[in-house]
Design a protein around this motif. Sequence first.
Motif, PDB file in Angstrom:
ATOM      1  N   GLU A   1       0.855  -1.184   0.000  1.00  0.00           N
ATOM      2  CA  GLU A   1       0.000   0.000   0.000  1.00  0.00           C
ATOM      3  C   GLU A   1       0.892   1.234   0.000  1.00  0.00           C
ATOM      4  N   GLU A   2       0.458   2.273  -0.669  1.00  0.00           N
ATOM      5  CA  GLU A   2       1.173   3.548  -0.620  1.00  0.00           C
ATOM      6  C   GLU A   2       0.551   4.410   0.465  1.00  0.00           C
ATOM      7  N   LYS A   3       1.393   4.868   1.404  1.00  0.00           N
ATOM      8  CA  LYS A   3       0.921   5.632   2.550  1.00  0.00           C
ATOM      9  C   LYS A   3       1.701   6.931   2.670  1.00  0.00           C
ATOM     10  N   ASN A   4       1.235   7.777   3.581  1.00  0.00           N
ATOM     11  CA  ASN A   4       1.961   8.992   3.946  1.00  0.00           C
ATOM     12  C   ASN A   4       2.020   9.068   5.465  1.00  0.00           C
ATOM     13  N   ASP A   5       3.187   9.463   5.990  1.00  0.00           N
ATOM     14  CA  ASP A   5       3.281   9.610   7.434  1.00  0.00           C
ATOM     15  C   ASP A   5       2.696  10.959   7.862  1.00  0.00           C
ATOM     16  N   ARG A   6       2.807  11.284   9.140  1.00  0.00           N
ATOM     17  CA  ARG A   6       2.177  12.498   9.667  1.00  0.00           C
ATOM     18  C   ARG A   6       2.763  13.777   9.081  1.00  0.00           C
ATOM     19  N   LYS A   7       3.984  13.665   8.556  1.00  0.00           N
ATOM     20  CA  LYS A   7       4.617  14.828   7.944  1.00  0.00           C
ATOM     21  C   LYS A   7       4.397  14.863   6.430  1.00  0.00           C
TER      22      LYS A   7
END
Length: 212
Positions: free
Chosen positions: A121-127
């Motif tokens: 899966e492609e995700k993004n962290d909090r930043k």
Amino acid sequence: MIKADVNMTGTVKKSATLRTDKNDKPYLSFVVKVNLPDEKGGEAALDVLVNLRGGKKSDINHYSEGRRVTVQGVLDIRKKEENLAFYLTANKVAVKDVSELDSITGELHFRGRLKNDNIYEEKNDRKGNPYLLFSAYSSEKVKENFVSTWVRFLRFPEKDAGIDTIKPDWMQPKAKVCIDGDLQLSVYDRQVRLSCRVTDMKEYVKEESHNE
């Protein structure tokens, strides 16, 4: 294969005994309890069997029940029934100036296979930094059956690089992989979970043996 070069801090749960291996070489064997926070609240105890090569009978008292220790060595992680079992071959054990906080940290070395489908899966962290989230499993034979241990992996691209730079062509369903990265242990409802932040990843290709 799931191994890790670790530093572990905990409390001796079962005092050391002197044993000999199949080559009649001595080693000390003892169990260390490591308390890890459970995500559902409280703590969960992790028992690690430690083997210290070259141990002497005179060293046994150093590793008695209740003693705080920090152990450096190679951690072997295996499946045992529905849980994980931990075996640490130590190269150094400290009993002085030991932290009061239990922990297991180090570098994970993994060899196994990716999932059969929907492999990442492609995700993004909090930043807002992109990363790939995926799982892979390592299998071993226990008696007549094969059992699998799953690890969750997070892989970030280099700074300012796109996420496509960490999706090599060989990253396909059932691909064999070798992965190194930061070991992350967590506990949920008393079940230990293995995670890893990837630092290096490549396709595993078994070398052929050539008889001359």
